[in-house]
Design a protein around this motif. Structure first.
Motif, PDB file in Angstrom:
ATOM      1  N   SER A 185      12.103  11.512  -6.212  1.00  0.00           N
ATOM      2  CA  SER A 185      13.020  12.001  -5.175  1.00  0.00           C
ATOM      3  C   SER A 185      12.241  12.633  -4.029  1.00  0.00           C
ATOM      4  O   SER A 185      11.338  13.453  -4.247  1.00  0.00           O
ATOM      5  CB  SER A 185      13.978  13.031  -5.781  1.00  0.00           C
ATOM      6  N   ILE A 186      12.609  12.257  -2.801  1.00  0.00           N
ATOM      7  CA  ILE A 186      11.953  12.856  -1.635  1.00  0.00           C
ATOM      8  C   ILE A 186      12.276  14.341  -1.567  1.00  0.00           C
ATOM      9  O   ILE A 186      11.406  15.173  -1.291  1.00  0.00           O
ATOM     10  CB  ILE A 186      12.399  12.144  -0.346  1.00  0.00           C
ATOM     11  N   ARG A 187      13.535  14.706  -1.865  1.00  0.00           N
ATOM     12  CA  ARG A 187      13.893  16.127  -1.873  1.00  0.00           C
ATOM     13  C   ARG A 187      13.095  16.868  -2.936  1.00  0.00           C
ATOM     14  O   ARG A 187      12.622  17.988  -2.717  1.00  0.00           O
ATOM     15  CB  ARG A 187      15.389  16.296  -2.164  1.00  0.00           C
ATOM     16  N   GLY A 188      12.948  16.235  -4.106  1.00  0.00           N
ATOM     17  CA  GLY A 188      12.182  16.870  -5.175  1.00  0.00           C
ATOM     18  C   GLY A 188      10.722  17.038  -4.802  1.00  0.00           C
ATOM     19  O   GLY A 188      10.078  18.039  -5.163  1.00  0.00           O
ATOM     20  N   MET A 189      10.179  16.068  -4.061  1.00  0.00           N
ATOM     21  CA  MET A 189       8.783  16.179  -3.625  1.00  0.00           C
ATOM     22  C   MET A 189       8.619  17.331  -2.638  1.00  0.00           C
ATOM     23  O   MET A 189       7.614  18.055  -2.681  1.00  0.00           O
ATOM     24  CB  MET A 189       8.338  14.859  -2.979  1.00  0.00           C
ATOM     25  N   ILE A 190       9.580  17.512  -1.734  1.00  0.00           N
ATOM     26  CA  ILE A 190       9.501  18.614  -0.773  1.00  0.00           C
ATOM     27  C   ILE A 190       9.559  19.957  -1.507  1.00  0.00           C
ATOM     28  O   ILE A 190       8.848  20.910  -1.157  1.00  0.00           O
ATOM     29  CB  ILE A 190      10.621  18.496   0.272  1.00  0.00           C
ATOM     30  N   GLU A 191      10.379  20.022  -2.542  1.00  0.00           N
ATOM     31  CA  GLU A 191      10.452  21.255  -3.329  1.00  0.00           C
ATOM     32  C   GLU A 191       9.154  21.526  -4.081  1.00  0.00           C
ATOM     33  O   GLU A 191       8.826  22.675  -4.374  1.00  0.00           O
ATOM     34  CB  GLU A 191      11.629  21.173  -4.309  1.00  0.00           C
TER      35      GLU A 191
ATOM     36  N   LEU B 142       0.835  -1.198   0.000  1.00  0.00           N
ATOM     37  CA  LEU B 142       0.000   0.000   0.000  1.00  0.00           C
ATOM     38  C   LEU B 142       0.875   1.255   0.000  1.00  0.00           C
ATOM     39  O   LEU B 142       0.545   2.258  -0.648  1.00  0.00           O
ATOM     40  CB  LEU B 142      -0.914  -0.005   1.218  1.00  0.00           C
ATOM     41  N   MET B 143       1.993   1.201   0.729  1.00  0.00           N
ATOM     42  CA  MET B 143       2.914   2.331   0.751  1.00  0.00           C
ATOM     43  C   MET B 143       3.439   2.638  -0.644  1.00  0.00           C
ATOM     44  O   MET B 143       3.590   3.811  -1.031  1.00  0.00           O
ATOM     45  CB  MET B 143       4.072   2.024   1.706  1.00  0.00           C
ATOM     46  N   LEU B 144       3.710   1.602  -1.422  1.00  0.00           N
ATOM     47  CA  LEU B 144       4.154   1.813  -2.807  1.00  0.00           C
ATOM     48  C   LEU B 144       3.100   2.581  -3.587  1.00  0.00           C
ATOM     49  O   LEU B 144       3.432   3.459  -4.397  1.00  0.00           O
ATOM     50  CB  LEU B 144       4.437   0.464  -3.467  1.00  0.00           C
ATOM     51  N   GLY B 145       1.824   2.243  -3.347  1.00  0.00           N
ATOM     52  CA  GLY B 145       0.763   3.007  -3.994  1.00  0.00           C
ATOM     53  C   GLY B 145       0.807   4.473  -3.610  1.00  0.00           C
ATOM     54  O   GLY B 145       0.555   5.362  -4.447  1.00  0.00           O
ATOM     55  N   GLY B 146       1.142   4.756  -2.343  1.00  0.00           N
ATOM     56  CA  GLY B 146       1.293   6.141  -1.924  1.00  0.00           C
ATOM     57  C   GLY B 146       2.447   6.832  -2.624  1.00  0.00           C
ATOM     58  O   GLY B 146       2.339   8.008  -3.024  1.00  0.00           O
ATOM     59  N   PHE B 147       3.548   6.132  -2.803  1.00  0.00           N
ATOM     60  CA  PHE B 147       4.696   6.704  -3.516  1.00  0.00           C
ATOM     61  C   PHE B 147       4.337   7.007  -4.970  1.00  0.00           C
ATOM     62  O   PHE B 147       4.720   8.054  -5.520  1.00  0.00           O
ATOM     63  CB  PHE B 147       5.883   5.746  -3.454  1.00  0.00           C
ATOM     64  N   ILE B 148       3.633   6.083  -5.602  1.00  0.00           N
ATOM     65  CA  ILE B 148       3.235   6.300  -6.995  1.00  0.00           C
ATOM     66  C   ILE B 148       2.284   7.489  -7.094  1.00  0.00           C
ATOM     67  O   ILE B 148       2.354   8.293  -8.040  1.00  0.00           O
ATOM     68  CB  ILE B 148       2.595   5.023  -7.573  1.00  0.00           C
ATOM     69  N   THR B 149       1.392   7.621  -6.113  1.00  0.00           N
ATOM     70  CA  THR B 149       0.482   8.771  -6.095  1.00  0.00           C
ATOM     71  C   THR B 149       1.266  10.081  -5.993  1.00  0.00           C
ATOM     72  O   THR B 149       0.958  11.064  -6.695  1.00  0.00           O
ATOM     73  CB  THR B 149      -0.501   8.651  -4.919  1.00  0.00           C
ATOM     74  N   LEU B 150       2.281  10.100  -5.134  1.00  0.00           N
ATOM     75  CA  LEU B 150       3.118  11.293  -5.028  1.00  0.00           C
ATOM     76  C   LEU B 150       3.853  11.570  -6.333  1.00  0.00           C
ATOM     77  O   LEU B 150       4.035  12.734  -6.727  1.00  0.00           O
ATOM     78  CB  LEU B 150       4.127  11.127  -3.883  1.00  0.00           C
ATOM     79  N   TYR B 151       4.274  10.515  -7.005  1.00  0.00           N
ATOM     80  CA  TYR B 151       4.939  10.707  -8.305  1.00  0.00           C
ATOM     81  C   TYR B 151       3.981  11.324  -9.324  1.00  0.00           C
ATOM     82  O   TYR B 151       4.371  12.194 -10.117  1.00  0.00           O
ATOM     83  CB  TYR B 151       5.471   9.369  -8.814  1.00  0.00           C
ATOM     84  N   LEU B 152       2.738  10.875  -9.311  1.00  0.00           N
ATOM     85  CA  LEU B 152       1.752  11.443 -10.233  1.00  0.00           C
ATOM     86  C   LEU B 152       1.525  12.927  -9.954  1.00  0.00           C
ATOM     87  O   LEU B 152       1.225  13.702 -10.868  1.00  0.00           O
ATOM     88  CB  LEU B 152       0.428  10.688 -10.120  1.00  0.00           C
ATOM     89  N   ILE B 153       1.682  13.319  -8.684  1.00  0.00           N
ATOM     90  CA  ILE B 153       1.478  14.724  -8.317  1.00  0.00           C
ATOM     91  C   ILE B 153       2.695  15.561  -8.662  1.00  0.00           C
ATOM     92  O   ILE B 153       2.580  16.672  -9.206  1.00  0.00           O
ATOM     93  CB  ILE B 153       1.154  14.838  -6.814  1.00  0.00           C
ATOM     94  N   THR B 154       3.894  15.056  -8.342  1.00  0.00           N
ATOM     95  CA  THR B 154       5.112  15.875  -8.421  1.00  0.00           C
ATOM     96  C   THR B 154       6.003  15.544  -9.617  1.00  0.00           C
ATOM     97  O   THR B 154       6.938  16.288  -9.904  1.00  0.00           O
ATOM     98  CB  THR B 154       5.943  15.689  -7.145  1.00  0.00           C
ATOM     99  N   ASP B 155       5.755  14.395 -10.270  1.00  0.00           N
ATOM    100  CA  ASP B 155       6.556  13.957 -11.410  1.00  0.00           C
ATOM    101  C   ASP B 155       8.020  13.704 -11.015  1.00  0.00           C
ATOM    102  O   ASP B 155       8.941  13.923 -11.795  1.00  0.00           O
ATOM    103  CB  ASP B 155       6.502  14.986 -12.543  1.00  0.00           C
ATOM    104  N   THR B 156       8.242  13.247  -9.802  1.00  0.00           N
ATOM    105  CA  THR B 156       9.590  12.885  -9.369  1.00  0.00           C
ATOM    106  C   THR B 156       9.499  11.791  -8.314  1.00  0.00           C
ATOM    107  O   THR B 156       8.524  11.725  -7.556  1.00  0.00           O
ATOM    108  CB  THR B 156      10.336  14.105  -8.788  1.00  0.00           C
TER     109      THR B 156
END
Length: 804
Positions: free
Chosen positions: A191-197, A175-189
């Motif tokens: 990288s955790i640093r890139g997501m914070i930016e 399920l956590m992987l699904g959360g990571f993919i969701t964040l990628y769809l939002i931020t297109d990265t």
């Protein structure tokens, strides 16, 4: 590969060497060869501390799968360095302890290979900036943990605990992987640093709540938060070094790390902060309450671990809550510093306690509180270490647990003076639950000391008790010493580890200057809360027999463990029913499923995209082709209605030879020769096989007509024809045959186009097809040898029975 990457991968590299070494050197304990690995890593990590203390961030990239954005990006700040030091430092002490705990008669090769793989996995989790690689290492921790818990795989409870931990933690990880993919769809990265930016995109996205929930599932399952904590007590079936390493200092802290790392991303979300705070506090109180009723010492420590993890989780939630509401910046700092400090303290006193309980079990043969007692004079060193670490866990001075527990209570009491909007009217519940949980923590801490070392020895233990050998005492002694040192001199951690780690959680460049002290005066509310905890806890412990009956009302059918077991039982039963419904053992049924699905997908495709056919360029059908087609249809019909095997074989051969005639008419003599050869061989083989079959079979009985089979057959035939015509009518590219015609001689110096295509232009295809035949041949040979060997074993057993 940089030195940092090498440090992360060093344990898994050493695991390969250990696996080879164990085959040849079994007289020397393998732990001595493993011990330098975590020692080298922790020494290297300490060399990075000056850079991190100065606010520098170490970032190294190693390309792994760059086209999909999956790179091995190492990111070391104060937070990552703290957890990496805990993983490698506690790992070194656990390896040293295991040398005395595990005998050379155990399968040490497997044990240390699993342990080293786990070490690499945990280092990969806490030092990774790429969420996909983080997930890869995250699941590797679950797999290696499963192997370590099931180390004594001949015990049913070990297998049960290992399977339970893997099911729950890998479920959360997925399920956590699904959360990571969701964040990628939002931020297109990735990288955790890139997501914070890209935080503004996350704040505005409607997908953010989905990412929050999915990532919290991963954190809560790994860190054993309510209701997912049920795997941790069963994981205590693992050897004590595993429990001391995985379930006190490292694996269970992965969820803590995840929440801390993603706090800068989600601190604006009420869903994130309130979920963490409420779940953490409830877990702390619930687990501490349940720890008291346990008789097994490792079970007590398991529930105490769950409780302490809930404490740290609630601090992270409270810190994020104060940040999102702007209620109190000081509260945020206190909560985050307390979470970091207690993470360190918990690793020291809980790691030591697990080792001490392992010593008790190793030297007495039991972990039951009902059978222990009166060991004070027999095991004085173990008693001293137990008092130090257990009282630290209870939050008493002058030990390090007192300092972080004071910060915890201070943060929770400060809530009463903060403004949390709609929740302000019930904010008194937050310090109340914290104090209740602390009271029960005090009770089970005292219970451990009293149950083992005080009172009279009313029961005989399986082994005659005696103090542990020096090798087993060194590691818990070092951790106990750290408990005292960090309690008396806490500021040696302030600027070196605590402040950089807290800054990593806040993702802020603003420097912290934390000052920790044992005494803050009588005006400190946390001091009076601690006094209340000690007084109430002492009274409840003294009169425990008066209220212990309340645990009798918590019946087994109303527990989460019972729900888990019943869920597995019903899912297994339901899965078997569903599987049995379609796994009938008959090939004809499987073909119906396959072809039926093919027809369904074909219909959906035609409905959605339409079907365009162009029949203007089709060649005319000649009389000889019509005759051959009729022959094939008649032969097929005869196969269906005949009861004679011989007639069926002849008709099947007729179909094959008719197809060869088609190839002749279509000017493909090589295919015709191939078809003729194959048909001749297969027809002969059929005749040989059918000759040896029993005289009676279902084939000789009258076959019933099945309308479903007719529909499937007509549907498959129709769609295959339509697909062929559609492909012919919609050519998107020029035919490749012209390329072969023009280049077959110049490029391959061959005259036979088919041979050149197979050998040169499609040489790799032919090579791999040959490889498939070779693998199949090896498999058939293995089956033949297996059958022969089993026959030999059966004959030997029969002969032995005859002799008896």
């Amino acid at each position: 590969m940089t030195l940092i990457h090498l440090a992360i991968l060093l344990p898994v590299i050493a695991a390969i060497a250990v696996g080879i070494l164990y085959r040849y050197y079994r007289r020397i304990h393998l732990g001595w060869f493993v011990l330098p690995v975590p020692l080298l890593i922790v020494i290297y990590l300490f060399t990075l501390m000056p850079q991190v203390m100065n606010g520098q961030v170490i970032h190294e990239t190693m390309q792994f799968m760059p086209r999909v954005g999956m790179n091995f990006d190492v990111y070391i700040d104060g937070l990552g360095l703290l957890f990496a030091i805990l993983i490698s430092g506690i790992g070194a002490l656990v390896v040293l302890y295991s040398i005395g705990y595990l005998s050379t008669r155990e399968n040490l090769g497997n044990f240390y290979v699993y342990l080293l793989i786990f070490m690499t996995a945990m280092l990969g989790v806490v030092l990774n900036d790429n969420v996909v690689m983080l997930y890869l290492f995250w699941e590797l921790t679950s797999i290696s943990s499963f192997l370590l818990i099931a180390f004594w795989y001949t015990r049913d409870r070990s297998l049960y605990g290992a399977l339970k931990s893997m099911i729950i933690t890998m479920f959360g990880g997925f399920l956590m992987l699904g959360g990571f993919i969701t964040l990628y769809l939002i931020t297109d990265t990735f990288s955790i640093r890139g997501m914070i930016e890209a935080l503004p995109l996350i704040q505005e996205s409607p997908l953010t709540p989905i990412a929050v929930v999915l990532i919290l599932f991963g954190a809560f399952t790994k860190s054993a938060q309510f209701p997912f904590y049920i795997w941790l007590p069963d994981a205590m079936e693992a050897p004590t070094p595993v429990s001391a390493y995985l379930h006190s200092a490292t694996m269970v802290k992965a969820g803590i790390y995840l929440v801390a790392r993603f706090t800068p991303l989600f601190a604006f979300s009420n869903l994130w902060v309130w979920t963490i705070l409420i779940v953490g506090l409830f877990t702390m109180a619930w687990a501490s309450f349940n720890a008291i009723k346990k008789d097994d010492l490792k079970a007590v420590l398991a529930f105490s671990t769950v409780s302490q993890l809930g404490l740290i989780m609630s601090l992270l939630g409270l810190g994020a809550l104060s940040l999102v509401t702007g209620a109190n910046d000081e509260l945020f700092t206190v909560a985050v510093v307390a979470a970091v400090f207690h993470t360190i303290n918990h690793a020291t006193f809980k790691g030591a306690l697990f080792m001490i309980i392992g010593i008790i079990d190793h030297e007495t043969g039991t972990r039951s509180l009902k059978r222990l007692g009166g060991l004070l004079t027999i095991m004085p060193f173990s008693f001293t270490m137990t008092v130090i670490t257990a009282l630290s866990m209870a939050g008493l001075p002058p030990f390090n647990g007192f300092l972080s527990k004071e910060l915890f209570l201070e943060a929770m009491i400060t809530v009463l003076h903060a403004d949390f909007g709609a929740m302000t009217s019930v904010d008194f519940l937050i310090p109340l639950v914290a104090i209740v949980g602390s009271i029960f923590t005090f009770i089970y801490s005292v219970l451990i000391i009293h149950g083992i070392f005080f009172g009279k020895r009313t029961h005989d233990t399986p082994k005659e008790p005696h103090e542990a050998p020096l090798l087993m005492l060194i590691s818990p002694a070092i951790l106990s010493l750290l408990v005292i040192v960090f309690g008396l001199f806490p500021n040696i951690l302030s600027s070196t580890i605590i402040d950089p780690a807290a800054m990593g959680i806040m993702a802020s460049e603003t420097s912290l200057h934390t000052h920790l002290a044992m005494w803050h005066g009588f005006n400190n509310p946390a001091l009076w809360a601690t006094i209340a905890v000690v007084i109430i806890g002492t009274l409840l412990f003294y009169f425990k027999d008066k209220w212990i009956f309340i645990y009798n009302y918590h019946k087994e059918p109303f527990t989460l463990n019972y729900a888990y077991d019943q869920g597995l039982l019903y899912s297994r039963f339901g899965s078997k029913k569903i599987t049995d419904s379609y796994m009938t053992g008959y090939l004809r049924n499987y073909l119906v499923y396959i072809f039926g699905f093919f027809i369904l997908m074909g219909l959906l495709t035609v409905i959605n995209t339409g079907l365009r056919l162009d029949l203007s360029d089709l060649a005319p059908v000649r009389i000889q082709e019509i005759i051959i087609t009729l022959i094939i249809l008649i032969a097929t019909a005869v196969i269906l209605i005949t009861r004679s095997r011989m007639v069926a074989i002849i008709m099947l051969g007729t179909i094959g030879f008719s197809m060869a005639l088609f190839f002749v008419f279509f000017r493909a003599p090589d295919l015709a020769l191939t078809q003729l050869g194959i048909e001749t061989v297969t027809t002969a083989l059929f005749l040989v096989c059918f000759y040896h079959l029993p005289k009676k079979s279902r084939h000789e009985e009258r076959m019933r007509f099945k309308f479903t089979n007719l529909l499937v057959s007509l549907g498959v035939g129709t769609f295959v024809i339509l697909i062929g015509l559609a492909a012919y009518s919609n050519r998107l590219f020029d035919s490749i045959s012209e390329f072969h015609i023009e280049n077959v001689y110049d490029l391959a110096a061959g005259g036979n186009m088919v041979n050149v295509i197979l050998v040169d232009f499609r040489g790799f295809d032919t090579l791999f097809e040959t490889l498939v035949f070779a693998i199949a041949g090896i498999g058939i040979y293995g089956l033949m040898k297996l059958k022969l060997s089993r026959k030999g074993e059966d004959n030997e057993e029969h002969a032995e029975e005859s002799r008896v």
